[in-house]
Design a protein around this motif. Structure first.
Motif, mmCIF file in Angstrom:
data_model
loop_
_atom_site.group_PDB
_atom_site.id
_atom_site.type_symbol
_atom_site.label_atom_id
_atom_site.label_comp_id
_atom_site.label_asym_id
_atom_site.label_seq_id
_atom_site.Cartn_x
_atom_site.Cartn_y
_atom_site.Cartn_z
ATOM 1 N N VAL A 121 0.811 -1.206 0.000
ATOM 2 C CA VAL A 121 0.000 0.000 0.000
ATOM 3 C C VAL A 121 0.852 1.266 0.000
ATOM 4 C CG1 VAL A 121 -1.784 1.279 1.215
ATOM 5 C CG2 VAL A 121 -1.817 -1.202 1.246
ATOM 6 N N CYS A 122 0.652 2.079 -1.020
ATOM 7 C CA CYS A 122 1.215 3.426 -1.035
ATOM 8 C C CYS A 122 0.059 4.359 -0.776
ATOM 9 C CB CYS A 122 1.784 3.789 -2.404
ATOM 10 S SG CYS A 122 3.184 2.819 -2.928
ATOM 11 N N SER A 123 -0.041 4.824 0.421
ATOM 12 C CA SER A 123 -1.179 5.689 0.721
ATOM 13 C C SER A 123 -0.694 6.843 1.563
ATOM 14 C CB SER A 123 -2.239 4.886 1.461
ATOM 15 O OG SER A 123 -3.386 5.682 1.623
ATOM 16 N N PRO A 124 -0.158 7.864 0.903
ATOM 17 C CA PRO A 124 0.482 8.951 1.639
ATOM 18 C C PRO A 124 -0.476 9.740 2.498
ATOM 19 C CG PRO A 124 0.748 9.211 -0.763
ATOM 20 C CD PRO A 124 -0.195 8.099 -0.537
ATOM 21 N N LEU A 142 3.555 -1.463 4.061
ATOM 22 C CA LEU A 142 3.386 -0.059 3.685
ATOM 23 C C LEU A 142 4.607 0.407 2.898
ATOM 24 C CD1 LEU A 142 0.876 0.074 5.165
ATOM 25 C CD2 LEU A 142 1.962 1.337 7.006
ATOM 26 N N VAL A 143 4.365 1.172 1.851
ATOM 27 C CA VAL A 143 5.474 1.685 1.064
ATOM 28 C C VAL A 143 5.528 3.204 1.198
ATOM 29 C CG1 VAL A 143 6.452 1.888 -1.236
ATOM 30 C CG2 VAL A 143 5.333 -0.219 -0.563
ATOM 31 N N ASN A 144 6.706 3.692 1.556
ATOM 32 C CA ASN A 144 6.913 5.130 1.700
ATOM 33 C C ASN A 144 6.039 5.741 2.792
ATOM 34 O OD1 ASN A 144 8.502 7.289 0.842
ATOM 35 N ND2 ASN A 144 6.802 8.153 -0.328
ATOM 36 N N VAL A 154 10.574 2.528 3.720
ATOM 37 C CA VAL A 154 10.593 3.973 3.469
ATOM 38 C C VAL A 154 11.988 4.374 3.009
ATOM 39 C CG1 VAL A 154 8.884 4.363 5.270
ATOM 40 C CG2 VAL A 154 11.296 4.551 5.812
ATOM 41 N N VAL A 155 12.143 5.637 2.675
ATOM 42 C CA VAL A 155 13.487 6.126 2.371
ATOM 43 C C VAL A 155 13.923 7.042 3.501
ATOM 44 C CG1 VAL A 155 13.203 5.960 -0.109
ATOM 45 C CG2 VAL A 155 12.595 8.073 1.066
ATOM 46 N N ASP A 156 15.206 7.212 3.590
ATOM 47 C CA ASP A 156 15.744 7.994 4.703
ATOM 48 C C ASP A 156 15.614 9.488 4.421
ATOM 49 O OD1 ASP A 156 17.136 9.148 6.729
ATOM 50 O OD2 ASP A 156 18.758 7.688 6.718
ATOM 51 N N ASN A 157 14.447 10.009 4.726
ATOM 52 C CA ASN A 157 14.174 11.415 4.424
ATOM 53 C C ASN A 157 15.051 12.362 5.226
ATOM 54 O OD1 ASN A 157 11.953 11.370 2.471
ATOM 55 N ND2 ASN A 157 10.848 10.294 4.078
#
Lengths: 341, 341
Positions: A121-124, A142-144, A154-157
Motif C-alpha cells: 500500500v502506497c497511501s500517503p 506499507l510503502v513510503n 521507506v526512504v531515509d528522508n
DNA sequence: CGGTACCTGGCAACCGCTTGCCTTGGCTAG
DNA sequence: CTAGCCAAGGCAAGCGGTTGCCAGGTACCG
C-alpha cells in the motif's frame, strides 16, 4: 479446451494425485514416473489452474499494489520495481490506481487483498487511524510510509535533507525555503521535519516554510511565485515536479536559476529533463518496490507480528543520495551594502 | 477466519444454494428469505471468494494488461485508463511490465491471460507473426497496434500527421525532418507513413528521414544533432520525450526553438513541462485504455470473430488533436540571398 | 525365511461457490 | 375434486487442484 491435471494423469497413466505430486513436489515421486508425468504435461501444454490451486492451498500467487496515481513517475517507478521482483518470484501483480482518492484506496485494498497473498500500500494521505484499521488483519506492507506495528519500507528522508542542507550550506546559502507537498502527506511531514532538524541543528540555517502544494508541476508554479517574493537564496521542493514548476516560474519571472536562486528537488524522477538539469535527492524507486515485495513475501511481515514483538526489523529504510546537477550554485553575494565579509 | 457462503447460509437458516442465489440472482429467491440472507451476509462481513467462483463460472473478474514500460508516461496513461474503466466494471487488473523485452512480453501474456477473462496487449515491437500466434486462441485486444483478424484500439496517426503537417506548412516550413521511434515499432511505421502521405500528397513538403531513435529523452538528444546538421526548419518527433531531447540538444548547440527550428512532439505526455512548452499531437491516453477495456468486455472482441466476418468494427481508431504551444513558429526567412519574393 | 520399516502411489475428501435437476407445496383451471 | 403448473428452495455434482491417510510392494534386518 485447455488441458487439466486429470488429462495429464491419464496421458501418463497415473492417478491425478501422483501427477500433482510429480509436478509440485517432485521428490515424492519415483524418477521414472515423474519423467512420464513431466513429458505428458509438456506434450499437452499443461498449465496449472492457479485459481483452483489457490482454493486448496490458500495461496494465490498474486500480490496487489495500491497507489494513488500511476501517472506520477514516483509510483510508476515503484510499480516497475514491484512488478519485476514479483515476476522473479513467480507472482502476478494486481495494480490499482486510486486517483488520489483515499476512500477509494481503502475500498481497493479491501476488495483486492482478498484475492492476493499480500498487499503493498502506497497511501500517503490516508489518516493513521483509517490505515491502521484497514491493515489490521491483512498481510500488508506499507510503502513510503511508516505506521507503528506495520511492516514498511521507506526512504531515509532525514538523511536526504541533511545532504541537501549540507550542499546548500557549502554553497553559501543561509536562508532557504521549503515548498511542501500536499497537506497530510506522510512523507512530506518527514521531509519537512528532516529539513528543519538539519538546517537548525546542523548548520544554523534559516528555513522559510512556503506551505503546501500539489505534488505536480502546476503546484510548483504557484510555489515559484512565493519563492520569488521571499527573501531566500535557495529552495528545496517536496518533489521533482514541484521543483520543475518552481524553476520554470522563476525563469518566467526573470529570476535566474541557479544564479539568483538555487533549487533542489526530491525523488529524481525527471532525470536531466528540464533546464538547467535538476539537482535532486535521488531515490532508487524500483528498489523501494522490490524490497517491499521481499518483505511482504518473506513471511516476516506477518500480520501484527511487529506489533507483538515490538521489534522494528520489519521497518526498512533505504538510503538516498544527493545528485548535484545544474539548478544549484553559489549563493548570490548580497548587493545591499559595501561591507564585504 | 473469513466468512464463507456456508456460514451465511447457516446464519440465515437456508441452504448454501439458496444463499448463493439470493446474492447473485436475487429474483430467484422469495423476498423474505432474500432479506434474511442479505442480512446474514452483511453481519458476517461476507465477501465471496472470487477464485472459487471463477472455478465454477469460468470467469475470474480479472483483466490483464501487458505493457513494455510503465515508466513511459504513454503506457502509464493507458494503464490508468484501463484501471479506472475496469474498476467501474467490477474487474481487477493484472499489470505486467516487460521492460521492453518482447520475449518476456509473450511469456507474460501466456502466463497471465490464463488467470484473466481477457488481455490487453501493448506490444509495439513484437513481430506480426509472433503476435498473431500468441493471440490466436486468447481473448485479446491490441492497444496502439493493428493486426488483421484481431480486435484493436489505435489512434489516428494519419490524421495526426496531417494536422502537424498542415500546421508547419501554414507557418511556412518547406523542408521538415522526422525523428522516428525504435526500429520495428508499429506505431512509428504508421506515423512515418502518415507523415509522408501528408507531406508529399497534401502540401508538397520535403521530408528528411532522420532515422530511428530510442523513445526517450536520451534518444532525442542524439536526434538533436542530426536535426542541427540537416538543412531543415522543422522536425516532428516520434513522441514527446524525443522531442524534448531534441529541443534541449538544439538549445545546447546554440539553435533557438522555435526561431531557428520548430519542433513537434507526439502523444502529449509531458504537458507544459520543458521550455518552450511543446507543440504536440495530443492523444487521450486514458480513453485509449478505457475504450480497449470496453471492447474487450463487450464480448464483441471474441476470438477470431473479426477474422471470420472480415468486419473491422472491432478495430477502433481514436481521434487526435494538435496542441500548439511554444515550440513551433514561422519558418526563418533564408538569409542566403537578397531576393525577397 | 519371516517381520518390519520405508517408499510409492492411489483413494477420496475437501477448498468455496455455482447450477442442473428434482421435490415440495400452493394455486388455478377444467 | 383432481390434474397441471409454477414458484421456491434443497440436493448433489462438479470446477481443478492438493493432501491426509492407507495399501501394497520392496528391501533390509535379524
Amino acid at each position: 479446451m485447455v488441458a487439466t491435471l486429470r488429462d495429464v494423469a491419464r496421458a501418463a497413466g497415473v492417478s491425478p494425485a501422483t501427477a500433482s505430486r510429480a509436478l509440485s513436489a517432485p521428490e515424492l515421486v519415483a524418477p521414472a514416473r515423474r519423467a512420464l508425468v513431466e513429458k505428458a504435461a509438456q506434450d499437452l501444454g499443461y498449465r496449472p489452474n492457479l485459481a483452483a490451486r489457490g482454493l486448496t492451498t490458500g495461496r494465490t500467487g498474486n500480490l496487489c499494489l495500491v497507489v494513488p496515481d500511476l501517472g506520477n513517475p514516483f509510483f510508476a517507478g515503484v510499480a516497475k520495481g514491484v512488478q519485476r521482483r514479483a515476476r522473479e518470484l513467480g507472482h502476478a501483480v494486481f495494480v490499482a490506481d486510486s486517483d488520489e482518492d483515499a476512500r477509494l484506496e481503502a475500498d481497493l485494498v479491501e476488495r483486492l487483498s482478498a484475492q492476493a497473498d499480500g498487499t503493498l500500500v502506497c497511501s500517503p494521505r490516508m489518516s493513521d487511524e483509517r490505515l491502521a484499521e484497514l491493515t489490521a488483519d491483512r498481510h500488508v506492507v506499507l510503502v513510503n510510509r511508516r505506521l507503528p506495528g506495520r511492516p514498511s519500507v521507506v526512504v531515509d528522508n532525514t538523511d536526504g535533507m541533511r545532504q541537501a542542507v549540507r550542499h546548500l550550506h557549502a554553497l553559501g546559502h543561509r536562508r532557504i525555503g521549503y515548498a511542501g507537498g500536499p497537506e497530510g502527506s506522510w512523507s512530506d511531514a518527514r521531509r519537512r521535519d528532516g529539513l528543519k532538524v538539519a538546517a537548525h541543528g546542523l548548520h544554523r540555517l534559516e528555513v522559510v516554510d512556503l506551505g503546501h502544494f500539489a505534488p505536480t508541476v502546476v503546484g510548483g508554479t504557484a510555489a515559484g511565485d512565493l519563492v520569488a517574493a521571499a527573501s531566500i537564496t535557495a529552495v528545496i521542493a517536496h518533489n521533482d515536479l514541484v521543483a520543475l514548476g518552481i524553476t520554470e516560474r522563476l525563469r518566467v519571472r526573470g529570476r535566474s536559476v541557479p544564479a539568483d536562486v538555487s533549487v533542489i528537488g526530491y525523488d529524481d524522477t525527471v532525470g536531466t529533463l528540464g533546464h538547467p538539469a535538476l539537482t535532486t535527492v535521488a531515490i532508487r524507486l524500483a528498489r523501494l518496490g522490490s524490497v517491499a515485495v521481499d518483505l511482504l513475501l518473506d513471511g516476516r511481515a506477518s500480520t501484527g507480528r511487529a506489533a507483538a514483538t515490538g521489534a522494528d526489523e520489519d521497518d526498512i529504510s533505504l538510503p538516498v543520495e544527493l545528485v548535484v546537477r545544474g539548478t544549484t550554485g553559489p549563493a548570490p553575494t548580497p548587493p545591499t551594502d559595501g561591507v564585504s565579509r
